[in-house]
Design an enzyme around this catalytic site. Structure first.
Site, PDB file in Angstrom:
ATOM      1  N   GLU A  42      -4.159   6.971  -5.824  1.00  0.00           N
ATOM      2  CA  GLU A  42      -4.182   6.141  -7.037  1.00  0.00           C
ATOM      3  C   GLU A  42      -5.298   6.631  -7.946  1.00  0.00           C
ATOM      4  OE1 GLU A  42      -4.249   1.989  -5.956  1.00  0.00           O
ATOM      5  OE2 GLU A  42      -2.264   2.108  -5.078  1.00  0.00           O
ATOM      6  N   ARG A  57       0.857  -1.189   0.000  1.00  0.00           N
ATOM      7  CA  ARG A  57       0.000   0.000   0.000  1.00  0.00           C
ATOM      8  C   ARG A  57       0.895   1.241   0.000  1.00  0.00           C
ATOM      9  NH1 ARG A  57      -3.438  -2.684  -1.628  1.00  0.00           N
ATOM     10  NH2 ARG A  57      -5.464  -3.218  -0.748  1.00  0.00           N
ATOM     11  N   HIS A  94      -1.699  -0.616  -9.954  1.00  0.00           N
ATOM     12  CA  HIS A  94      -2.292  -1.557  -8.996  1.00  0.00           C
ATOM     13  C   HIS A  94      -2.792  -2.831  -9.717  1.00  0.00           C
ATOM     14  CE1 HIS A  94      -4.144  -1.501  -4.733  1.00  0.00           C
ATOM     15  NE2 HIS A  94      -4.042  -2.750  -5.122  1.00  0.00           N
TER      16      HIS A  94
HETATM   17  N1  NAD Z   1      -1.006  -4.684  -5.268  1.00  0.00           N
HETATM   18  C1  NAD Z   1      -2.083  -5.435  -5.127  1.00  0.00           C
HETATM   19  O1  NAD Z   1      -2.832  -5.641  -6.075  1.00  0.00           O
HETATM   20  C2  NAD Z   1      -2.363  -6.086  -3.791  1.00  0.00           C
HETATM   21  C3  NAD Z   1      -3.199  -7.216  -3.738  1.00  0.00           C
HETATM   22  C4  NAD Z   1      -3.387  -7.859  -2.517  1.00  0.00           C
HETATM   23  C5  NAD Z   1      -2.802  -7.341  -1.347  1.00  0.00           C
HETATM   24  N2  NAD Z   1      -2.053  -6.211  -1.426  1.00  0.00           N
HETATM   25  C6  NAD Z   1      -1.391  -5.675  -0.217  1.00  0.00           C
HETATM   26  O2  NAD Z   1      -0.281  -6.529   0.081  1.00  0.00           O
HETATM   27  C7  NAD Z   1       0.011  -6.466   1.483  1.00  0.00           C
HETATM   28  C8  NAD Z   1       0.087  -7.874   2.064  1.00  0.00           C
HETATM   29  O3  NAD Z   1      -1.193  -8.497   1.954  1.00  0.00           O
HETATM   30  P1  NAD Z   1      -1.424  -9.928   2.634  1.00  0.00           P
HETATM   31  O4  NAD Z   1      -2.827 -10.322   2.394  1.00  0.00           O
HETATM   32  O5  NAD Z   1      -0.334 -10.846   2.221  1.00  0.00           O
HETATM   33  O6  NAD Z   1      -1.218  -9.510   4.169  1.00  0.00           O
HETATM   34  P2  NAD Z   1      -1.552 -10.369   5.484  1.00  0.00           P
HETATM   35  O7  NAD Z   1      -2.835  -9.931   6.061  1.00  0.00           O
HETATM   36  O8  NAD Z   1      -1.376 -11.819   5.211  1.00  0.00           O
HETATM   37  O9  NAD Z   1      -0.352  -9.857   6.413  1.00  0.00           O
HETATM   38  C9  NAD Z   1      -0.398 -10.055   7.788  1.00  0.00           C
HETATM   39  C10 NAD Z   1       1.002 -10.281   8.313  1.00  0.00           C
HETATM   40  O10 NAD Z   1       1.833  -9.134   8.083  1.00  0.00           O
HETATM   41  C11 NAD Z   1       2.868  -9.155   9.070  1.00  0.00           C
HETATM   42  N3  NAD Z   1       3.030  -7.841   9.672  1.00  0.00           N
HETATM   43  C12 NAD Z   1       2.167  -7.177  10.483  1.00  0.00           C
HETATM   44  N4  NAD Z   1       2.712  -5.997  10.871  1.00  0.00           N
HETATM   45  C13 NAD Z   1       3.929  -5.914  10.278  1.00  0.00           C
HETATM   46  C14 NAD Z   1       4.972  -4.929  10.296  1.00  0.00           C
HETATM   47  N5  NAD Z   1       4.885  -3.810  11.013  1.00  0.00           N
HETATM   48  N6  NAD Z   1       6.094  -5.174   9.584  1.00  0.00           N
HETATM   49  C15 NAD Z   1       6.223  -6.311   8.860  1.00  0.00           C
HETATM   50  N7  NAD Z   1       5.274  -7.276   8.830  1.00  0.00           N
HETATM   51  C16 NAD Z   1       4.134  -7.078   9.515  1.00  0.00           C
HETATM   52  C17 NAD Z   1       2.475 -10.199  10.125  1.00  0.00           C
HETATM   53  O11 NAD Z   1       3.227 -11.382   9.898  1.00  0.00           O
HETATM   54  C18 NAD Z   1       1.016 -10.472   9.823  1.00  0.00           C
HETATM   55  O12 NAD Z   1       0.631 -11.775  10.180  1.00  0.00           O
HETATM   56  C19 NAD Z   1      -1.112  -5.625   2.101  1.00  0.00           C
HETATM   57  O13 NAD Z   1      -0.651  -4.296   2.246  1.00  0.00           O
HETATM   58  C20 NAD Z   1      -2.206  -5.677   1.068  1.00  0.00           C
HETATM   59  O14 NAD Z   1      -3.069  -4.578   1.143  1.00  0.00           O
HETATM   60  C21 NAD Z   1      -1.816  -5.581  -2.610  1.00  0.00           C
END
Ligand code: NAD
Length: 325
Positions: free
Chosen positions: A264, A236, A283
């Site tokens: 965005e 993000r 995105h």
């Molecule tokens: N670009 C895109 O199209 C797209 C698509 C899907 C998700 N995303 C983004 O990707 C990111 C990851 O998504 P996800 O579903 O894998 O997340 P997720 O919900 O699986 O991530 C949770 C994990 O992040 C870790 N975490 C929490 N706080 C943290 C910190 N301060 N530093 C480092 N790690 C920490 C912990 O291990 C936690 O369990 C999110 O920001 C999400 O919005 C982007």
């Protein structure tokens, strides 16, 4: 959800399966819980299948959906979707975020390989000079032994590490919820964030958007990134101080692959559109085109589990939201 997503999530084969699993009118897609045309349908609904464009399940929806037991979200995060009143009702919630994690990890894998070979820079130089680079001019480039730092052992971060494991990379990870043994199990060395930033050639951000991760990469931390390194953000935009990042990029000191930005799209005069060392995409790392079907498939599998009294695999609990996307 917005009905434009229906056919991508549920192509005919999955729509047939949906009709087998539930009493559903697949020609009806609700976008407004106050819409009188849907009142009777909503009053009876036990399960809601939601997706991008679904209005927030707030107090209005609580009134409209008195029999609702379960929300199956055919997209990623439910953070903005489910209001307190619904959580208070003990609703069962599931999301297809795990399915949506796969294409993001694949996109990032490609970005890491391109960054390690400086493919983005090579393309710009080739277009400008038509000079055919010889291997002798590529000292310091390549994937072999390249230090890659992953921020966040999230669904995406973990899947990415699985994809990267067969390569000859030197993998590090930073995550406050991970210990060294768990990191080793993922094939990476656990580092504090500052050390990861200071020691990696490619740094990729996969942490969730939480109050404590806003500007996680602030000006001080961005300055730790070594000269010539590449920063990848598919998470993000708000996790990064974008002005500080833009300043670093404008100086030419580092490179970036940015699939997400604070606004965005970025404002029309944003340098991020023009800088030669920035690979900016709108995105697209998450599910698109034929990848949406995975989220539809996941949703139907959850529906089948709910229907037959089996536990959901992708249940989201209210308390999970303190550390997840
Ligand atoms: N670009 C895109 O199209 C797209 C698509 C899907 C998700 N995303 C983004 O990707 C990111 C990851 O998504 P996800 O579903 O894998 O997340 P997720 O919900 O699986 O991530 C949770 C994990 O992040 C870790 N975490 C929490 N706080 C943290 C910190 N301060 N530093 C480092 N790690 C920490 C912990 O291990 C936690 O369990 C999110 O920001 C999400 O919005 C982007």
């Amino acid at each position: 959800m917005d009905p434009v997503h229906l056919s991508g999530l549920f192509p005919p084969r999955l729509l047939d399966r949906l009709r087998e699993l539930a009493a559903i009118d697949t020609d009806r897609c609700v976008q407004d819980f106050a819409d009188a045309r849907h009142r009777a349908l909503l009053a009876d609904a036990e399960v809601l299948i939601t997706g991008w464009g679904c209005p927030r399940l707030d107090d209005l929806a609580v009134t409209a959906l008195p029999r609702l037991r379960t929300v199956l979200h055919a997209a990623g995060s439910v953070r903005g979707l489910i209001g307190d009143a619904f959580w208070d009702r003990g609703l069962l919630v599931s999301s297809a975020a795990a399915a949506n994690a796969l294409p993001v990890a694949e996109f990032t894998f490609a970005a890491i390989v391109f960054a390690a070979k400086d493919a983005f820079g090579a393309r710009e130089r080739y277009r400008a000079t038509h000079h055919h680079q010889s291997p002798a001019e590529t000292a310091g480039l390549g994937t072999y032994g390249r230090r890659v730092g992953v921020i966040g052992a999230s669904r995406i971060g973990r899947r990415l590490l699985e994809l990267l494991r067969p390569l000859d990379l030197d993998l590090s990870i930073s995550d406050p919820y991970l210990d060294a043994g768990q990191a080793a199990g993922l094939g990476a060395r656990l580092l504090e964030l500052d050390e990861l930033l200071a020691t990696c050639d490619v740094i990729t951000l996969h942490a969730p958007d939480l109050p404590e991760t806003r500007h996680l990469l602030d000006r001080r931390r961005l300055a730790l990134i070594p000269d010539g390194a590449t920063f990848i953000n598919t998470a993000r935009g708000v996790l990064v101080d974008e002005q500080a990042l833009t300043d670093e990029l404008a100086s030419g000191r580092i490179n970036a692959v940015l699939d997400v930005t604070t606004a965005e799209p970025p404002l029309p005069d944003s340098p991020l559109y023009r800088l030669p060392n920035v690979f900016l995409t709108p995105h697209i790392a998450g599910s698109l085109g034929n990848e949406l079907v995975r989220m539809g498939q996941t949703t139907l599998e959850e529906l089948d589990r709910y229907r037959t009294g089996r536990p959901l695999i992708h249940q989201v609990r209210r308390e999970d939201l303190a550390r997840t996307a």
